[in-house]
Motif scaffolding. Structure first.
Motif, short mmCIF file in Angstrom:
data_model
loop_
_atom_site.label_atom_id
_atom_site.label_comp_id
_atom_site.label_asym_id
_atom_site.label_seq_id
_atom_site.Cartn_x
_atom_site.Cartn_y
_atom_site.Cartn_z
N GLU A 181 -71.46 -14.95 -18.93
CA GLU A 181 -70.79 -13.67 -18.74
C GLU A 181 -70.74 -13.28 -17.26
N PHE A 182 -71.73 -13.74 -16.52
CA PHE A 182 -71.83 -13.46 -15.09
C PHE A 182 -71.81 -14.78 -14.34
N LEU A 183 -71.01 -14.86 -13.29
CA LEU A 183 -71.00 -16.04 -12.42
C LEU A 183 -71.83 -15.74 -11.19
N ILE A 208 -72.46 -24.44 -8.31
CA ILE A 208 -72.86 -25.07 -7.04
C ILE A 208 -71.83 -26.15 -6.68
N PRO A 209 -71.01 -25.92 -5.66
CA PRO A 209 -70.16 -27.01 -5.16
C PRO A 209 -71.00 -27.95 -4.30
N THR A 210 -70.73 -29.23 -4.36
CA THR A 210 -71.50 -30.18 -3.56
C THR A 210 -70.61 -31.31 -3.10
N LEU A 265 -59.03 -11.71 -10.82
CA LEU A 265 -58.72 -11.66 -9.40
C LEU A 265 -58.12 -12.98 -8.90
N GLY A 266 -58.22 -14.04 -9.69
CA GLY A 266 -57.61 -15.31 -9.31
C GLY A 266 -58.50 -16.27 -8.57
N GLY A 267 -59.80 -15.96 -8.50
CA GLY A 267 -60.74 -16.87 -7.84
C GLY A 267 -60.60 -16.89 -6.34
N PHE A 268 -61.18 -17.93 -5.73
CA PHE A 268 -61.12 -18.08 -4.28
C PHE A 268 -59.76 -18.62 -3.85
N ASP A 269 -59.32 -18.21 -2.68
CA ASP A 269 -58.05 -18.66 -2.12
C ASP A 269 -58.23 -20.08 -1.57
N VAL A 270 -57.55 -21.04 -2.16
CA VAL A 270 -57.74 -22.45 -1.77
C VAL A 270 -56.83 -22.84 -0.61
N THR A 271 -56.08 -21.89 -0.04
CA THR A 271 -55.21 -22.22 1.10
C THR A 271 -55.96 -22.22 2.42
N PHE A 272 -57.24 -21.79 2.41
CA PHE A 272 -57.99 -21.81 3.66
C PHE A 272 -58.17 -23.25 4.13
N PRO A 273 -57.94 -23.50 5.43
CA PRO A 273 -57.95 -24.89 5.91
C PRO A 273 -59.32 -25.54 5.87
N ASN A 297 -61.69 -34.62 -3.88
CA ASN A 297 -62.09 -33.75 -2.77
C ASN A 297 -61.01 -32.73 -2.45
N ALA A 298 -61.36 -31.44 -2.55
CA ALA A 298 -60.41 -30.37 -2.30
C ALA A 298 -61.05 -29.18 -1.60
N GLY A 299 -62.32 -29.29 -1.24
CA GLY A 299 -63.00 -28.21 -0.55
C GLY A 299 -63.80 -27.32 -1.47
N PRO A 300 -64.75 -26.56 -0.90
CA PRO A 300 -65.66 -25.75 -1.73
C PRO A 300 -64.98 -24.61 -2.48
N ALA A 301 -63.92 -24.03 -1.93
CA ALA A 301 -63.24 -22.94 -2.65
C ALA A 301 -62.66 -23.46 -3.96
N SER A 302 -61.99 -24.61 -3.88
CA SER A 302 -61.45 -25.23 -5.10
C SER A 302 -62.56 -25.63 -6.05
N ALA A 303 -63.67 -26.16 -5.52
CA ALA A 303 -64.78 -26.59 -6.37
C ALA A 303 -65.39 -25.39 -7.10
N ARG A 304 -65.54 -24.26 -6.40
CA ARG A 304 -66.07 -23.06 -7.06
C ARG A 304 -65.14 -22.61 -8.18
N ASN A 305 -63.84 -22.64 -7.92
CA ASN A 305 -62.88 -22.24 -8.96
C ASN A 305 -62.95 -23.18 -10.16
#
Length: 315
Positions: A88-90, A12-14, A172-180, A71-79
């Motif tokens: 075993e499962f996310l 959970i990112p918050t 797969l490399g997780g979420f792409d953190v380049t999204f603005p 603070n880096a955004g939810p994509a980074s927080a999820r990663n």
């Protein structure tokens, strides 16, 4: 399954929403699933004040860990959460979501039938009296009807309710953190997943309630940002496929605009139809704003490079 580690890690990112997070954790505490079979990883994305104090009561009732980052955004927080997860499962959700009591039980059943799949659940609007929240969820419902018509060959899930094996997320490399912004990174992840030939399954019985209170201005800003994320997504996708940027056909947008009358909203149907139209105006505005912003930044970078080259030649 490994008995020495939990089967599921709920990530959970918050950011600066302690009340919402408290309701989310309260719902997780009511899950009909053994406590030793899951963990909760909360990633505080630079909240001010930090979340440590409000987390203390939950440490006594949940297998919970709190991680703090700048603070880096939810994509980074999820990663960040995924890197430190032990399951075993996310399974990813957001701090303004409350899962149904059988959320993990339903997921376990689906995971047993569809191993190595990206599994997406259904999101329900927890604020049916708010027309903006209702319209926003109806838009997501339309996208799920469009992209996931065949539950066994789904192509899009929102990141507030999806799950996958941890090792595949890592590969797969997780979420792409380049999204603005917090918009489009889940769509890009699904597209990258499919590009690798990996399967996706829609499990509507795996449900969460989404409490996202919107006003007119917040509704506009949300869909403007979705448009910005859409441009970034299509840009990345065209580069990955070595093909021109391609958006959805006109029939997609026509069917979207006539979707509200099919949902039995009674007297609110004209209002919701109007909000659907407004959402698309905002989306288009955000799409072209992001295109302009990136083109302007690219020209500025080229200008700076030319200046450096000119100075070097004179030197």
């Amino acid at each position: 399954m490994l008995s020495s580690s939990p089967y599921f890690s709920i990530i959970i990112p918050t950011y600066c929403r302690p009340e919402r997070l408290g309701l989310c954790l309260g719902a997780i505490a009511q899950l009909d699933y053994p406590r030793d079979r899951f963990e909760v990883v909360v990633v505080d994305d630079g909240s001010n004040p930090p979340m440590e104090s409000m987390m203390t009561p939950w440490l006594e009732v949940l297998p919970l860990r709190l991680i703090r980052q700048e603070n880096a955004g939810p994509a980074s927080a999820r990663n960040t959460g995924a890197r430190q997860a032990r399951g075993e499962f996310l399974i990813f959700t957001d701090d303004d979501c409350t899962p149904a009591v059988d959320w993990l039980s339903q997921l376990e059943h689906c995971a047993a039938q569809s191993p190595n799949h990206l599994i997406g659940g259904r999101t329900l609007n927890a604020l049916p009296k708010n027309p903006y929240s209702t319209a926003s969820q109806l838009l997501i419902d339309y996208l799920y009807d469009y992209y996931n018509a065949d539950s066994g060959e789904a192509t899009f899930f929102a990141s507030n309710n999806f799950a996958l094996p941890a090792d595949q997320f890592d590969q797969l490399g997780g979420f792409d953190v380049t999204f603005p912004l917090a918009a489009g990174e889940d769509r890009e992840f699904c597209d990258r997943w499919l590009h690798q030939g990996l399967p996706m399954t829609y499990a509507p019985e795996m449900q969460i309630n989404h409490t996202h209170s919107l006003s007119l201005s917040k509704f506009w800003r949300q869909h403007f940002n979705y448009g910005r994320g859409a441009f970034h997504f299509h840009q990345i996708r065209s580069q990955r496929q070595s093909a021109p940027m391609q958006v959805e056909p006109l029939s997609f947008y026509w069917n979207l605009l006539i979707y509200p009358p099919t949902k039995g909203e009674g007297w609110r149907t004209p209002l919701l139809s109007g909000l659907f139209f407004l959402s698309q105006v905002a989306n288009v505005a955000g799409f072209f704003w992001e295109k302009y912003r990136q083109n302007h930044a690219s020209r500025a970078n080229q200008f700076q490079k030319q200046k450096r080259k000119s100075r070097h030649a004179k030197g």
